[in-house]
Write a protein that holds these residues in place. Structure first.
Motif, short mmCIF file in Angstrom:
data_model
loop_
_atom_site.label_atom_id
_atom_site.label_comp_id
_atom_site.label_asym_id
_atom_site.label_seq_id
_atom_site.Cartn_x
_atom_site.Cartn_y
_atom_site.Cartn_z
N LEU A 139 -21.75 -19.27 44.66
CA LEU A 139 -20.67 -18.61 43.92
C LEU A 139 -19.74 -17.94 44.93
CD1 LEU A 139 -23.02 -16.90 41.32
CD2 LEU A 139 -21.54 -18.84 40.85
N ARG A 140 -18.46 -18.32 44.93
CA ARG A 140 -17.50 -17.78 45.88
C ARG A 140 -16.63 -16.72 45.20
NH1 ARG A 140 -16.78 -20.59 50.64
NH2 ARG A 140 -18.11 -22.44 50.81
N GLY A 141 -16.43 -15.62 45.90
CA GLY A 141 -15.58 -14.56 45.34
C GLY A 141 -15.65 -13.29 46.16
N GLN A 142 -15.38 -12.17 45.50
CA GLN A 142 -15.41 -10.86 46.14
C GLN A 142 -16.23 -9.90 45.27
OE1 GLN A 142 -11.55 -9.33 47.16
NE2 GLN A 142 -10.83 -11.29 47.95
N LEU A 143 -16.98 -9.05 45.94
CA LEU A 143 -17.78 -8.06 45.22
C LEU A 143 -16.95 -6.81 44.92
CD1 LEU A 143 -21.29 -8.04 46.96
CD2 LEU A 143 -20.67 -9.08 44.79
N ARG A 144 -17.20 -6.23 43.76
CA ARG A 144 -16.65 -4.92 43.42
C ARG A 144 -17.71 -4.15 42.67
NH1 ARG A 144 -15.38 -4.79 38.07
NH2 ARG A 144 -15.05 -6.79 36.99
N ARG A 145 -17.48 -2.85 42.51
CA ARG A 145 -18.41 -2.02 41.77
C ARG A 145 -17.98 -1.94 40.30
NH1 ARG A 145 -23.16 -1.27 44.49
NH2 ARG A 145 -22.78 -0.60 46.63
N GLY A 146 -18.92 -2.18 39.39
CA GLY A 146 -18.65 -2.01 37.98
C GLY A 146 -18.66 -0.55 37.60
N ALA A 147 -18.31 -0.28 36.35
CA ALA A 147 -18.25 1.11 35.87
C ALA A 147 -19.60 1.80 35.94
CB ALA A 147 -17.72 1.13 34.44
N ASP A 148 -20.68 1.01 35.82
CA ASP A 148 -22.03 1.57 35.88
C ASP A 148 -22.62 1.56 37.28
OD1 ASP A 148 -22.24 -1.12 36.15
OD2 ASP A 148 -23.64 -1.46 34.50
N ASP B 103 -15.99 -12.97 36.02
CA ASP B 103 -16.94 -12.12 36.73
C ASP B 103 -18.37 -12.52 36.44
OD1 ASP B 103 -14.76 -10.70 37.61
OD2 ASP B 103 -14.94 -9.12 36.09
N VAL B 104 -19.23 -12.25 37.41
CA VAL B 104 -20.67 -12.38 37.22
C VAL B 104 -21.29 -11.05 37.65
CG1 VAL B 104 -22.79 -13.56 37.90
CG2 VAL B 104 -20.67 -14.86 37.66
N VAL B 105 -21.98 -10.39 36.73
CA VAL B 105 -22.65 -9.13 37.06
C VAL B 105 -23.94 -9.45 37.81
CG1 VAL B 105 -23.69 -7.02 36.15
CG2 VAL B 105 -21.68 -8.00 35.02
N LEU B 106 -24.04 -8.96 39.05
CA LEU B 106 -25.19 -9.25 39.88
C LEU B 106 -26.26 -8.18 39.80
CD1 LEU B 106 -23.39 -10.57 43.09
CD2 LEU B 106 -24.19 -11.89 41.12
N GLY B 107 -25.89 -6.98 39.35
CA GLY B 107 -26.85 -5.89 39.25
C GLY B 107 -26.90 -5.07 40.53
N ALA B 108 -28.03 -4.44 40.76
CA ALA B 108 -28.20 -3.57 41.94
C ALA B 108 -28.58 -4.44 43.13
CB ALA B 108 -29.27 -2.53 41.67
N ASP C 18 -19.39 -2.05 53.20
CA ASP C 18 -18.17 -2.60 53.79
C ASP C 18 -17.97 -4.08 53.48
OD1 ASP C 18 -20.21 -3.53 55.37
OD2 ASP C 18 -19.38 -2.84 57.26
N TRP C 19 -18.94 -4.74 52.83
CA TRP C 19 -18.75 -6.13 52.42
C TRP C 19 -18.09 -6.24 51.05
CZ3 TRP C 19 -18.61 -10.39 55.10
CH2 TRP C 19 -19.25 -10.44 56.34
N PHE C 20 -18.03 -5.13 50.34
CA PHE C 20 -17.37 -5.16 49.04
C PHE C 20 -15.87 -5.33 49.25
CE2 PHE C 20 -21.43 -3.73 47.79
CZ PHE C 20 -21.55 -3.93 46.43
N GLY C 21 -15.28 -6.24 48.47
CA GLY C 21 -13.85 -6.51 48.59
C GLY C 21 -13.50 -7.59 49.59
#
Length: 367
Positions: A243-252, A269-274, A280-283
């Motif tokens: 799965l190719r994309g960028q990580l971000r933080r959800g509201a939770d 989006d795909v929610v990956l969980g914890a 620094d890899w987010f975004g």
């Protein structure tokens, strides 16, 4: 038995093609090492250099305590088994097994002893008087193995020896090779393009691509911690989902992967969980890998709906082909009742089993 060492071994052909680009690794005395990779990756070239059938362009190759770069094949104390049985059709099994020993001047008693020992080890004792045409493909391949075995060499070289056999025979002869190695404890180098053979036979595996060694490790270490995208995609059947994309933080606070190609219907989006990944890899562009067995039906907070495009029941498990936006996925599940093809199913990933790779370099990202 002997240790085999590759010290910056290269093979460059006259047209400039680099078949092997600086291979450096050791094969321990008594180890069964598998060389695996796609066609043209350099695995057979490496094996042929050990056999002396290919000239080494640079570097040193050691068998035991000597450098063998300039040693003739007949003086290297190796035995090779090819995918082609190459048995003499007019000779019995016993004659095929002993022919090479006779050419080397061994006396009759020694030839008979070695032939008998090899036949017992490979279950060929009752077939010593048969001609090859009266034998099955698996039996003929065992004779080819026996012809190498009677040499009592320091190193066995096996170049895709099972590729001419059907699936059932491949499994049985593969088991026989593993048992033979455990019994003899001889150094073996086994070449294959079949990653299942590599995973089930090798004590360690060398993964090659385009002449470059990608990773060397035990089968499960390669499966659990592939060092890059190539190894991750090559080892495993079915292959790892990417799965190719960028990580971000959800509201939770959960990690969410925003896909590069979301497609239609809002599948973005795909929610990956914890997940365990440095902040620094987010975004940043990355690739998230998930094995088919770590994608399961579920209705938790991280679930998403995907459309079933195909069901492949294979007895003890089912491969479920899915579509989420433009993303094709495959899920491995135990036998169960599933929605029909064309319907949607709720799916979630196992956060602890995810793999992360740099989208640019393809290298593994550790948490």
């Amino acid at each position: 038995m002997a240790k085999v060492q590759f010290d910056s071994v290269r093979k460059v052909y006259d047209n400039g093609q680099v078949a092997v680009a600086g291979a450096s690794f050791d094969i321990a005395d008594g180890e069964l090492m598998v060389l695996v990779g796609p066609s043209g990756c350099g695995k057979s070239t490496l094996l042929r250099m050990v056999a002396g059938l290919e000239e080494i362009s640079a570097g040193k190759l050691w068998i035991g305590e000597r450098v063998v770069n300039d040693v003739a094949p007949k003086d290297r104390d190796i035995a090779m088994v090819f995918q082609n049985y190459a048995l003499y059709p007019h000779m019995t099994v016993a004659e095929n097994l002993g022919f090479g020993l006779k050419l080397r001047g061994h006396d009759k008693a020694e030839v008979q002893r070695r032939v008998q020992d090899a036949a017992e080890a490979l279950g060929l004792t009752e077939m010593l008087g048969k001609l090859p045409r009266a034998m099955s493909g698996g039996q003929r391949q065992r004779v080819a193995l026996g012809r190498a075995l009677v040499r009592e060499p320091e190193v066995f070289l096996l170049d895709e020896p099972l590729s001419n056999l059907d699936a059932k025979l491949r499994h049985s002869v593969r088991t026989e090779i593993a048992q033979l190695h455990r019994k003899l404890g001889t150094t073996m180098i086994y070449v294959t393009h079949d990653q299942v053979e590599a995973m089930t036979l090798g004590q360690r595996i060398v993964v090659l691509n385009e002449g470059v060694i990608q990773q060397i490790d035990t089968p499960m270490a390669l499966y659990d911690k592939p060092v890059n995208l190539f190894v991750a995609g090559f080892l495993g059947s079915p292959a790892m989902n990417m799965l190719r994309g960028q990580l971000r933080r959800g509201a939770d606070g959960m990690a969410v992967l925003q896909l590069d190609e979301p497609g239609q219907g809002g599948a973005a989006d795909v929610v990956l969980g914890a997940v365990s990944l440095a902040a620094d890899w987010f975004g940043k562009p990355l690739v998230v890998g998930v094995r088919p067995e770590h994608l399961q039906p579920g209705g938790g907070a991280s679930a998403f709906n995907a459309r079933i495009e195909g069901l492949e029941p294979v007895g003890n498990e089912i491969f479920v082909n899915l579509r989420y936006g433009q993303q094709a996925l495959i899920m491995r599940v135990a036998p169960r009742q599933l929605p029909a093809v064309g319907q949607e199913i709720s799916v979630e990933v196992t956060p602890a089993a995810l793999h992360f790779f740099d989208a640019g370099s393809g290298g593994r990202i550790e948490g």
